[in-house]
Structure formats: structure tokens, C-alpha cells
Design a protein around this motif. Sequence first.
Motif, PDB file in Angstrom:
ATOM      1  N   ASN A 149       0.791  -1.240   0.000  1.00 16.38           N
ATOM      2  CA  ASN A 149       0.000   0.000   0.000  1.00 16.38           C
ATOM      3  C   ASN A 149       0.820   1.286   0.000  1.00 16.38           C
ATOM      4  O   ASN A 149       0.272   2.362   0.244  1.00 16.38           O
ATOM      5  N   VAL A 150       2.112   1.179  -0.260  1.00 14.16           N
ATOM      6  CA  VAL A 150       2.958   2.390  -0.300  1.00 14.16           C
ATOM      7  C   VAL A 150       2.509   3.277  -1.461  1.00 14.16           C
ATOM      8  O   VAL A 150       2.348   2.805  -2.593  1.00 14.16           O
ATOM      9  N   ASN A 151       2.306   4.561  -1.183  1.00 13.01           N
ATOM     10  CA  ASN A 151       1.856   5.523  -2.193  1.00 13.01           C
ATOM     11  C   ASN A 151       3.051   5.966  -3.046  1.00 13.01           C
ATOM     12  O   ASN A 151       4.013   6.545  -2.547  1.00 13.01           O
ATOM     13  N   HIS A 152       2.993   5.672  -4.369  1.00 11.73           N
ATOM     14  CA  HIS A 152       4.127   5.946  -5.269  1.00 11.73           C
ATOM     15  C   HIS A 152       4.465   7.436  -5.361  1.00 11.73           C
ATOM     16  O   HIS A 152       5.635   7.824  -5.314  1.00 11.73           O
ATOM     17  N   THR A 153       3.452   8.289  -5.504  1.00 10.18           N
ATOM     18  CA  THR A 153       3.691   9.738  -5.645  1.00 10.18           C
ATOM     19  C   THR A 153       4.362  10.279  -4.393  1.00 10.18           C
ATOM     20  O   THR A 153       5.330  11.053  -4.475  1.00 10.18           O
ATOM     21  N   LEU A 154       3.862   9.848  -3.247  1.00  6.37           N
ATOM     22  CA  LEU A 154       4.423  10.297  -1.974  1.00  6.37           C
ATOM     23  C   LEU A 154       5.872   9.837  -1.818  1.00  6.37           C
ATOM     24  O   LEU A 154       6.731  10.588  -1.358  1.00  6.37           O
ATOM     25  N   LEU A 155       6.149   8.600  -2.243  1.00  3.61           N
ATOM     26  CA  LEU A 155       7.507   8.046  -2.130  1.00  3.61           C
ATOM     27  C   LEU A 155       8.503   8.859  -2.958  1.00  3.61           C
ATOM     28  O   LEU A 155       9.598   9.188  -2.489  1.00  3.61           O
ATOM     29  N   VAL A 156       8.122   9.215  -4.191  1.00  2.25           N
ATOM     30  CA  VAL A 156       9.020  10.015  -5.046  1.00  2.25           C
ATOM     31  C   VAL A 156       9.262  11.390  -4.414  1.00  2.25           C
ATOM     32  O   VAL A 156      10.388  11.910  -4.438  1.00  2.25           O
ATOM     33  N   LYS A 157       8.209  11.979  -3.790  1.00  5.40           N
ATOM     34  CA  LYS A 157       8.383  13.263  -3.087  1.00  5.40           C
ATOM     35  C   LYS A 157       9.340  13.115  -1.911  1.00  5.40           C
ATOM     36  O   LYS A 157      10.164  13.996  -1.649  1.00  5.40           O
ATOM     37  N   GLN A 158       9.224  11.995  -1.179  1.00  8.83           N
ATOM     38  CA  GLN A 158      10.108  11.767  -0.030  1.00  8.83           C
ATOM     39  C   GLN A 158      11.568  11.622  -0.477  1.00  8.83           C
ATOM     40  O   GLN A 158      12.479  12.115   0.189  1.00  8.83           O
ATOM     41  N   LEU A 159      11.782  10.954  -1.631  1.00  7.89           N
ATOM     42  CA  LEU A 159      13.141  10.836  -2.181  1.00  7.89           C
ATOM     43  C   LEU A 159      13.676  12.229  -2.540  1.00  7.89           C
ATOM     44  O   LEU A 159      14.827  12.564  -2.255  1.00  7.89           O
ATOM     45  N   TRP A 160      12.826  13.043  -3.150  1.00  3.28           N
ATOM     46  CA  TRP A 160      13.209  14.415  -3.533  1.00  3.28           C
ATOM     47  C   TRP A 160      13.571  15.229  -2.286  1.00  3.28           C
ATOM     48  O   TRP A 160      14.596  15.921  -2.256  1.00  3.28           O
ATOM     49  N   LEU A 180      15.550  -3.201  -4.069  1.00  5.24           N
ATOM     50  CA  LEU A 180      15.420  -1.796  -3.677  1.00  5.24           C
ATOM     51  C   LEU A 180      14.258  -1.594  -2.696  1.00  5.24           C
ATOM     52  O   LEU A 180      14.192  -0.581  -2.007  1.00  5.24           O
ATOM     53  N   SER A 181      13.350  -2.585  -2.618  1.00  3.80           N
ATOM     54  CA  SER A 181      12.116  -2.438  -1.818  1.00  3.80           C
ATOM     55  C   SER A 181      12.393  -2.117  -0.356  1.00  3.80           C
ATOM     56  O   SER A 181      11.724  -1.286   0.246  1.00  3.80           O
ATOM     57  N   THR A 182      13.385  -2.802   0.225  1.00  2.00           N
ATOM     58  CA  THR A 182      13.659  -2.615   1.664  1.00  2.00           C
ATOM     59  C   THR A 182      14.115  -1.193   1.955  1.00  2.00           C
ATOM     60  O   THR A 182      13.680  -0.583   2.930  1.00  2.00           O
ATOM     61  N   LEU A 183      14.978  -0.655   1.074  1.00  2.00           N
ATOM     62  CA  LEU A 183      15.459   0.714   1.269  1.00  2.00           C
ATOM     63  C   LEU A 183      14.312   1.715   1.088  1.00  2.00           C
ATOM     64  O   LEU A 183      14.149   2.644   1.886  1.00  2.00           O
ATOM     65  N   LEU A 184      13.497   1.495   0.058  1.00  2.00           N
ATOM     66  CA  LEU A 184      12.367   2.409  -0.198  1.00  2.00           C
ATOM     67  C   LEU A 184      11.364   2.375   0.946  1.00  2.00           C
ATOM     68  O   LEU A 184      10.821   3.409   1.339  1.00  2.00           O
ATOM     69  N   SER A 185      11.125   1.190   1.526  1.00  2.00           N
ATOM     70  CA  SER A 185      10.167   1.093   2.642  1.00  2.00           C
ATOM     71  C   SER A 185      10.692   1.848   3.863  1.00  2.00           C
ATOM     72  O   SER A 185       9.925   2.490   4.586  1.00  2.00           O
ATOM     73  N   ASN A 186      12.014   1.793   4.090  1.00  2.00           N
ATOM     74  CA  ASN A 186      12.598   2.562   5.203  1.00  2.00           C
ATOM     75  C   ASN A 186      12.490   4.065   4.962  1.00  2.00           C
ATOM     76  O   ASN A 186      12.296   4.842   5.897  1.00  2.00           O
ATOM     77  N   ILE A 187      12.621   4.472   3.691  1.00  2.00           N
ATOM     78  CA  ILE A 187      12.493   5.908   3.348  1.00  2.00           C
ATOM     79  C   ILE A 187      11.055   6.378   3.614  1.00  2.00           C
ATOM     80  O   ILE A 187      10.836   7.466   4.138  1.00  2.00           O
ATOM     81  N   VAL A 188      10.068   5.525   3.284  1.00  2.76           N
ATOM     82  CA  VAL A 188       8.660   5.876   3.519  1.00  2.76           C
ATOM     83  C   VAL A 188       8.424   6.112   5.010  1.00  2.76           C
ATOM     84  O   VAL A 188       7.800   7.106   5.411  1.00  2.76           O
ATOM     85  N   LEU A 189       8.917   5.201   5.857  1.00  2.00           N
ATOM     86  CA  LEU A 189       8.642   5.288   7.295  1.00  2.00           C
ATOM     87  C   LEU A 189       9.619   6.199   8.052  1.00  2.00           C
ATOM     88  O   LEU A 189       9.452   6.415   9.251  1.00  2.00           O
ATOM     89  N   ASN A 190      10.626   6.713   7.345  1.00  2.00           N
ATOM     90  CA  ASN A 190      11.583   7.617   7.992  1.00  2.00           C
ATOM     91  C   ASN A 190      10.883   8.891   8.498  1.00  2.00           C
ATOM     92  O   ASN A 190      11.237   9.438   9.541  1.00  2.00           O
ATOM     93  N   ASP A 191       9.868   9.340   7.754  1.00  2.00           N
ATOM     94  CA  ASP A 191       9.098  10.519   8.187  1.00  2.00           C
ATOM     95  C   ASP A 191       8.432  10.254   9.538  1.00  2.00           C
ATOM     96  O   ASP A 191       8.415  11.118  10.416  1.00  2.00           O
ATOM     97  N   LEU A 192       7.863   9.050   9.672  1.00  2.00           N
ATOM     98  CA  LEU A 192       7.213   8.667  10.935  1.00  2.00           C
ATOM     99  C   LEU A 192       8.233   8.658  12.078  1.00  2.00           C
ATOM    100  O   LEU A 192       7.978   9.192  13.157  1.00  2.00           O
ATOM    101  N   ASP A 193       9.407   8.058  11.813  1.00  2.00           N
ATOM    102  CA  ASP A 193      10.465   7.983  12.837  1.00  2.00           C
ATOM    103  C   ASP A 193      10.790   9.362  13.388  1.00  2.00           C
ATOM    104  O   ASP A 193      10.837   9.579  14.602  1.00  2.00           O
ATOM    105  N   HIS A 194      11.048  10.301  12.470  1.00  2.00           N
ATOM    106  CA  HIS A 194      11.485  11.631  12.904  1.00  2.00           C
ATOM    107  C   HIS A 194      10.346  12.436  13.533  1.00  2.00           C
ATOM    108  O   HIS A 194      10.584  13.248  14.428  1.00  2.00           O
ATOM    109  N   TRP A 195       9.122  12.179  13.072  1.00  2.00           N
ATOM    110  CA  TRP A 195       7.981  12.855  13.680  1.00  2.00           C
ATOM    111  C   TRP A 195       7.812  12.391  15.137  1.00  2.00           C
ATOM    112  O   TRP A 195       7.644  13.209  16.038  1.00  2.00           O
ATOM    113  N   VAL A 196       7.885  11.076  15.361  1.00  2.00           N
ATOM    114  CA  VAL A 196       7.755  10.548  16.734  1.00  2.00           C
ATOM    115  C   VAL A 196       8.900  11.045  17.608  1.00  2.00           C
ATOM    116  O   VAL A 196       8.692  11.517  18.731  1.00  2.00           O
TER     117      VAL A 196
END
Length: 586
Positions: A165-176, A213-229
Amino acid sequence: MTEAFTDLHERSASKETFSHLYEIVTSRENIWLAYRTMKSNKGSKTPGTDGLTIKDIEQLSEYELVSEIQNKLQNYRPKNVRRKLIEKDNGKMRSLGIPCILDRIIQQCFKQVLEPIAEAQFYNHSYGFRPLRSTHHAMARVQFLINQASMHYVVDIDILGFFDNVNHTLLVKQLWNMGIQDRRVLACISKMLKAEIEGEGIPSKGVPQGGLLSTLLSNIVLNDLDHWVAGQWELFPLRKPFKSRTGERAAKIRSSLKEGYLVRYADDFKIICRDWRSAQRWYHAVILYLKDRLKLDVSPEKSQIVNLRKRESEFLGFTIRANRKGQKRVAHTGIKANKRQKIKAEVKKHILRMRTSPTALNAARFNSFVLGIHNYFNRATHVSVAFSRLAYDLRAFMYNRLKQIGKYEHPANPPPTYSKFYSLGYRTFKVADVYLYPLANVKTKNTMGFSQGLSLFTKEGREQIYKKLRPDLRQEIYLLTKASIPNKSVEYMDNRISRYSMKMGRCEITGMYLFTSDVHCHHYIPLHKGGTDKFSNLRILHKEVGQLILQTQKETIDVLKNKLGLTELMMNQINKYREKYALDPV
């Protein structure tokens, strides 16, 4: 590639942006490193939709492999992804997406370049699929918070089908936002995410589990959550200046915040809290954050708040509870109930296989399994109790099925590996001259927290890891990687480095230290007699020893023998090598 990766890591830590990553991704050294890493991955023998495996890539020359990947990336179109279902611990099925072998090597090329950038910005207490970190480090962190900080409430959040369920558009923004602003790199990653799945079509969301690449991308998605918490309490400033009518003041502002510490392993995470009220606030806040910011849903049945004084929580196959010990409470860890059942079923499978075919190989397979589960679960404080119970439950089953094919005894003169791991003198079966490792014989090992100074991408971090590797050897290995031999396969070039490294740069016959210019990598069984470029068929020799093995001219043989000063033992070895080439002894 070490210097390039270190530079990327440093610049990322300084919050720089990167707009020229494509050149690094497609460089010869990066592609070769990707092949080398891919080859050591056991998944490399799994075919994709085109039916090819690493064996087909090994036949290419180094130049062909590099050119093939560089050309493919000019206008990248990943091939269809093969869908495979595997069973999860809870009995449900997990869907894997297996790309074709060349696409996997390309993904590895991207991962190697993106990882140092991401690692510089990842949260300290995220442990899943990151270099040098493990499940044991995540467990050590949880135990530390319970034992040292007396935090006994746990917020368990279960993300519903995270990888799907990872959102592709959001993931590309997070990479940017992370600084990865090379449009060609982002375009290639988008194409990887949208690679067609065989029988299912083009996915609109999700990262395929099975892609490198999936494992790295999944960590990038949840990195926002980590830093927010972390920003809500752990990294929130204790004092903050603010302006009032009477001038600037500093106020302590933590008092009304919710106290909590995040520990995450991939999509499995916990927030450890001090009291019920904070846990309640975290529970609702995190569910809202995941829904609104990351477009991810939560499973309400599996998400809960647990008081560890009264109930146990589960994490990474372990159970955790805060039990009383003297004046305080400490973490008591054990093995999950369904994990125990799974171990029991697996042991029975191994025993029945041994009963049908009592070979040394099947006994070794059983030992490998037992050692694996012991090494994983021996960080649990109550591992001995759990495995004693397992052994007791299986005792009659094992005895009745192995008594005809093995001998039940105390090991007399057990082999060194047995003595190293199992020395308590338990009785066990001896099948095909192999002592079976006793299931009950396991002791708790202390869980050690991850040392945050360790890193593959900083000079100081690497120094801690590579203290034992000699600098002179490192230099010669570096020169070997730079060397190019025409018409040699990429497998030969790669195994040549591995063999030189394993032999610590010494000739396998004379024992003399070899500089790069002296290295000859010899096929023990010649290619024309069915020999291969595999690691086991290569030998690192001094180039003149290599000449002597293949030489037929008597005068040249005599010159080489005198020059090398060979002993009788060395001559015997050389004659064994000559025998393989059907040459007369010298």
C-alpha cells in the motif's frame, strides 16, 4: 566505490542535494560491485519471468556486463515481475515480486548509491534492513527502555499490508525531499515501482517484496514517521526561547508533551511509554499520522496498548513482559507461542527425513537448523526454559523414530564444532557418525545495543569494523579490482579477488606474499577438461609458479626451479597441479 559512498554520506548529512547521481549509478565500478553483491545473494539462483539466473550472467565478460546494463538504462524498461506466494508465521500468504536477474542487478546499482544518502538521515533506532543492524539490536533497545528507564507501556501498531500500500507519488516526493533530485534516477525508480506483475498488470501502489530496492524504499517511507515521533519527545528541545512583552525568555516546554520512544524494525514498530495516558495519546496520534500523511491504514484488531506488568507483548518472534525483580521490574523475554509450534513442526520434519534416509547430510541439516534457532532465540532471557520444554515435548517422538537408526549416548570425543557450541554433556543421538545437536542445550546471551559509531559510510565507522584487515592487503585488493584481463568472465575476475583476499595475499604453493603484478590466478582443473571459473577451482599463485606448472621446455623449467628455490613439498604440489594438465612431473 568506498570514497564515492563516503562523500555521498557526508554531503547528505550536511543536507546537500544531489542532481548528478546517474553517472555514479552507471559507473563500471558500481555495476561490478552490484554484480559481486548479487552473486553472494542466494536469491540470485531464483529465475525471474525470463527464466535466467546468475549462472547466465556469469558467462558474460566484464565489458559485456557493464555495456549491457549501461545500454539498458539509456531507455529503461524493466521486464515483468514474477509473482510468488510464501507462507507467513500466522499461516497467511505473503506475495513476493521477483524481478528478472538483470533488473535485480540494476536495482542493486541504485541501492548502493541511494543507501549512503538515506543512511545519513535515518533515525538511530530504526533497525530493519539496514547495514550492520539486526533484530537483536531492536530487542536490546526495548529491553534497555524497560530495565533502565522503567517504561512499562507499549503501543503496538500494525500497518495493514504495508508493502502493498505504499503511495508511489508520496515516495518520489520523499526521495526528492531527502536530496535525491536527479530526475533520471527518479524516473528509473518510478519505472521499477510500476513494473508489470505477471498475471496482475501494472500496480498503482506498493513496493514489491522481493525486489532489492524495496527494503530501502520502505525505510524511506517510514523515515518521516520515525522523525515525527522522535521530534515529539526524544529530540524535542528541553528549553526554547520565545518573545513576550517583557523581552526574550527561555521556558522549559516538555511538561505537556507525550513521553515516548520509538523502536522500529521494517514495518513492525513499538512506542514505549511511561504511563497509560501517554500511551493513549500516542496510539491515536500515530494512527492519524499514518492515515493523513503516509496514506497507510492500520489493523484495529492487531493494534493495541499493552501494560507489560500485566500482559506480554510480541516483537520479532519474541515475547516481552516487565516482571518484578527485587525493588524494580525488568524485561523478561521468551519465544512466541506460534513460533514454538512452528519450531516443533520443523523438528518433526527433519526427524522424519532422517528416519527415511539416515545420511550424514540429513543429520547435518538437522544440526544447521538447531544451531540457527538457538543463535536467534538465545537473546531471550528465558530461552533455556522454552527450549527445555520443546525438547521434553519432542523427546518420545525423537526417541521412537531414531532408536533404530542411531545410538543414544553421551558424546564421546565429539568433533570440535560440537564441543564449541554444546558442552553441557546432554545425551543425544549419533546418526551416520554425526552427533545431533541437543535441542534443550542453550544458554541466554546478553543483548548488546547497536553502537551508533559503526557505519560503512564514514571513515571512523569503517575503522572500527576493519581493524583486523591489513592496510597493505587492502591496497593490493584495490589494484586487483582496477585490473582488466581481456576475454575473462566477470565470475573469474570476481572470484580472483575473493581468493586473493581469503589467502591473505599469499601464494598457495610457496606461501610468499604477492603484489598485484605477481598474481597469477590458476584453474586447478583446466577449462578444456570441464573446469570452471568457480571460486573452488581457482588458485592464487606467483606468476612464475604458474609458468612452471604449464611449462614443457626443460631448460625453462630448470631456470624457474633455481629461481624460486622450491622445497620437496612444494615440488610435490606443483607435480599434482601438472598432473591435472596431463604433463610429466618435473
